[in-house]
Design a protein around this motif. Structure first.
Motif, PDB file in Angstrom:
ATOM      1  N   LEU A  72       0.820  -1.205   0.000  1.00 13.96           N
ATOM      2  CA  LEU A  72       0.000   0.000   0.000  1.00 13.96           C
ATOM      3  C   LEU A  72       0.859   1.262   0.000  1.00 13.96           C
ATOM      4  N   ILE A  78      -2.392   1.679  -3.900  1.00 17.94           N
ATOM      5  CA  ILE A  78      -3.626   0.977  -3.588  1.00 17.94           C
ATOM      6  C   ILE A  78      -3.950  -0.120  -4.595  1.00 17.94           C
ATOM      7  N   ALA A  81      -1.989  -3.160  -3.658  1.00 17.55           N
ATOM      8  CA  ALA A  81      -2.550  -3.686  -2.412  1.00 17.55           C
ATOM      9  C   ALA A  81      -3.868  -4.402  -2.669  1.00 17.55           C
ATOM     10  N   ARG A  82      -4.710  -3.829  -3.535  1.00 19.82           N
ATOM     11  CA  ARG A  82      -5.977  -4.475  -3.891  1.00 19.82           C
ATOM     12  C   ARG A  82      -5.749  -5.838  -4.525  1.00 19.82           C
ATOM     13  N   SER A  85      -4.665  -8.374  -1.893  1.00 16.49           N
ATOM     14  CA  SER A  85      -5.753  -8.795  -1.003  1.00 16.49           C
ATOM     15  C   SER A  85      -6.757  -9.674  -1.739  1.00 16.49           C
ATOM     16  N   ASP A  86      -7.026  -9.402  -3.008  1.00 14.20           N
ATOM     17  CA  ASP A  86      -7.945 -10.242  -3.780  1.00 14.20           C
ATOM     18  C   ASP A  86      -7.393 -11.654  -3.947  1.00 14.20           C
ATOM     19  N   MET A 150      -6.872  -4.926   6.364  1.00 14.33           N
ATOM     20  CA  MET A 150      -6.776  -3.920   5.308  1.00 14.33           C
ATOM     21  C   MET A 150      -7.058  -2.524   5.867  1.00 14.33           C
ATOM     22  N   SER A 215     -14.720  -1.609   4.029  1.00 20.65           N
ATOM     23  CA  SER A 215     -13.630  -1.848   3.082  1.00 20.65           C
ATOM     24  C   SER A 215     -13.913  -1.147   1.754  1.00 20.65           C
ATOM     25  N   ARG A 216     -15.145  -1.199   1.324  1.00 22.42           N
ATOM     26  CA  ARG A 216     -15.518  -0.510   0.084  1.00 22.42           C
ATOM     27  C   ARG A 216     -15.461   1.012   0.261  1.00 22.42           C
ATOM     28  N   GLU A 218     -13.339   2.617   1.983  1.00 27.24           N
ATOM     29  CA  GLU A 218     -11.932   3.006   1.895  1.00 27.24           C
ATOM     30  C   GLU A 218     -11.345   2.772   0.503  1.00 27.24           C
ATOM     31  N   PHE A 220     -11.192  -0.222  -1.277  1.00 30.22           N
ATOM     32  CA  PHE A 220     -10.525  -1.503  -1.562  1.00 30.22           C
ATOM     33  C   PHE A 220     -11.352  -2.395  -2.484  1.00 30.22           C
ATOM     34  N   PRO A 222     -13.112  -5.450  -2.304  1.00 37.29           N
ATOM     35  CA  PRO A 222     -12.624  -6.842  -2.383  1.00 37.29           C
ATOM     36  C   PRO A 222     -13.388  -7.647  -3.432  1.00 37.29           C
TER      37      PRO A 222
END
Length: 523
Positions: A72, A78, A81-82, A85-86, A150, A215-216, A218, A220, A222
């Motif tokens: 990140l 980002i 980072a996305r 995480s996915d 996250m 999370s959405r 911010e 991200f 997912p």
């Protein structure tokens, strides 16, 4: 970063959660009491939570947060980072579902292993059914932990600290509905307990929805992709494995404790649960909040070879944790039975039940500072991607715990289990401190030890005041609601006034340091 601000955010919301959890246990004790059915319910509730702490909150968080933060804050930002995480989510979820399915099929064997003494077949079947209903909660709360990691990486601590409140509120609603059903429809304790078990899984669904939403918010968003083992996911697994083994020691400790409690009279599991609920209140507010708050900052300092900054954060965390934990431990030890009586006694939870749970609590809180120190010291290893050393410490602690259980169980019963836990926790702290000092990562400064000694003096003065206040209020502890609240308020006020008054007088609180902590500073 302002350490106090982040700890205040996490600790404040954790306090709300713990208070809600306390309310939940108060209602639970009055509606269902302490008996074979509640033992089976608590045992079933412990099993998915053991796996949650092992795979999600422990191993996964220790490995995921530093790796996610690095991406990140790196060149990819980002988007990288996305993607990371996915990929993790897409591998993590199928593994959790498979684990859950296997455990639900194997649940009769698991319950049998946790109690090798002859048990009533009906009680055994109830315990298996409870566990199967609640075990899917691990899938839901593990995904919650992913989203929490996250959010913590961008210093958005509030959503992750607040999600336990949701489960507590759902369980309170289920218990109140069950109490109504017992009175109006003639439901049994067993029927109500089944309803509360289903509420655990329902609460997990709501918790997941809450964290997914934030999370959405911010940015991200997912996504669930086709599972693929990327180099980053492989590295995450390699780092997380030792942490899982180390966390396994703590969770094996919990299961071993459950095994020993199952060798005792009916109600022992419930007594330990009620006592540990009070013990966990300061541990969650102080230890977990500090541990969560310092890991990202420690990781940044260690990554930039800023030893002075890392040492300062570690010392701040220890001083602040002991400033709040030592008086909490002394107060709970001296007023253990009054606190249990005021909070839990009533309905199906008798005065005799409160007395036993109070004795357990008085023993258990002797290790409260150690439990908190472990939470505060372990991030120093995780920040260096060293998840192996806490493994060794945890297994040494486990060995000590088992040895002392074997020595204490028959003589002291459920209280002996509490003493064994305390001794194991202090051994763990000693080992972690020795390793940190030997490797040159951190040594306790003399000024900090002197400050803690002064905190002990202040706590001693507070303890004397509480000893006399407790005797003066004896008749209030089992009286009506308002009398209990008044007695509780007097004891808390007495503790705070005496402790902090003496602490300021003897120099247990560094006013300049506290003022500096409240100011924002750039790592």
């Amino acid at each position: 970063m302002s350490l106090l601000k982040n700890v205040g955010t996490i600790g404040g919301l954790t306090m709300v959660s713990r208070v809600a959890g306390m309310a939940r246990e108060m209602i639970f004790s009055r509606v269902l009491g302490a008996n074979a059915v509640t033992d089976a319910w608590f045992q079933a509730f412990i099993i998915p939570n053991v796996f949650r702490r092992l795979f999600a909150e422990g191993a996964f968080s220790a490995a995921f947060v530093p790796m996610f933060s690095k991406r990140l804050n790196g060149e990819g930002g980002i988007e990288e980072a996305r993607s990371f995480s996915d990929d993790v989510l897409s591998v993590f979820l199928p593994v959790l579902i498979a684990l859950s399915a296997i455990m639900m099929l194997a649940m009769p064997g698991v319950i049998w292993l946790l109690s090798d003494k002859p048990v009533d077949p009906a009680t055994f079947d109830i315990a298996v059914a409870f566990a199967r209903i609640m075990f899917p909660y691990i899938v839901l709360v593990s995904l919650v932990t992913l989203f929490t990691g996250m959010l913590n990486s961008v210093s958005r601590f509030a959503p992750g600290a607040s999600f336990p409140i949701i489960l507590n509120l759902v369980l309170i609603a289920a218990l109140l509905a069950g109490d109504f059903a017992m009175g109006a429809l003639g439901w049994s304790v067993e029927q109500v307990a089944f309803g509360v078990a289903w509420a655990v899984t329902g609460g997990g669904v709501l918790q997941l929805a809450w964290l997914y939403y934030w999370s959405r918010v911010e940015g991200f968003r997912p996504r669930l992709l086709w599972p693929r083992i990327t180099p980053e996911v492989k590295r995450l697994s390699i780092i997380a494995l030792p942490a899982a083994i180390g966390g396994g020691a703590y969770q094996i400790n919990t299961l071993v404790q459950l095994y020993f409690l199952n060798q005792l009279a009916a109600g022992s599991v419930s007594y330990m649960n009620y006592a540990d609920r009070l013990n966990q209140l300061p541990l969650g507010i102080i230890g977990i909040a500090l541990s969560t708050a310092i890991l990202p900052t420690l990781s940044k300092f260690v990554g930039s070879d800023n030893k002075e900054g890392a040492d300062r954060i570690q010392s701040d965390a220890i001083e602040l944790s002991m400033l709040l934990t030592i008086p909490a431990a002394v107060a709970l030890a001296i007023c253990a039975t009054p606190f249990v009586t005021m909070i839990f006694q009533g309905g199906r939870f008798s005065v005799e039940d409160a007395a036993i749970a109070g004795e357990v609590l008085a023993a258990l809180v002797l290790g409260l500072p150690a439990y908190v120190l472990v939470k505060v010291l372990v991030p120093n290893f995780y920040a260096r991607a060293d998840t192996k050393t806490p493994v060794v410490a945890a297994f040494i602690s486990l060995g000590v715990f088992i040895a002392f259980n074997l020595a204490f169980l028959q003589r002291f019963g459920v209280i002996g289990v509490a003493y064994a836990s305390v001794i194991g926790a202090w051994i763990n702290v000693g080992f972690l401190c020795l390793v940190l000092a030997k490797r040159g990562w951190y040594a306790l400064p003399g000024a900090l030890l002197l400050r803690i000694a002064r905190q002990l003096v202040a706590a001693g003065a507070m303890g004397l005041a509480l000893f006399y206040a407790r005797d003066l209020l004896t008749g209030w502890f089992a009286a009506g609601l308002f009398a209990r609240l008044a007695a509780l308020a007097v004891l808390v006020a007495c503790s705070a006034i005496v402790y902090f008054g003496v602490a300021f007088a003897v120099g247990a609180i560094d006013r300049q340091r506290i003022a500096a902590l409240t100011k924002k500073r750039n790592p």
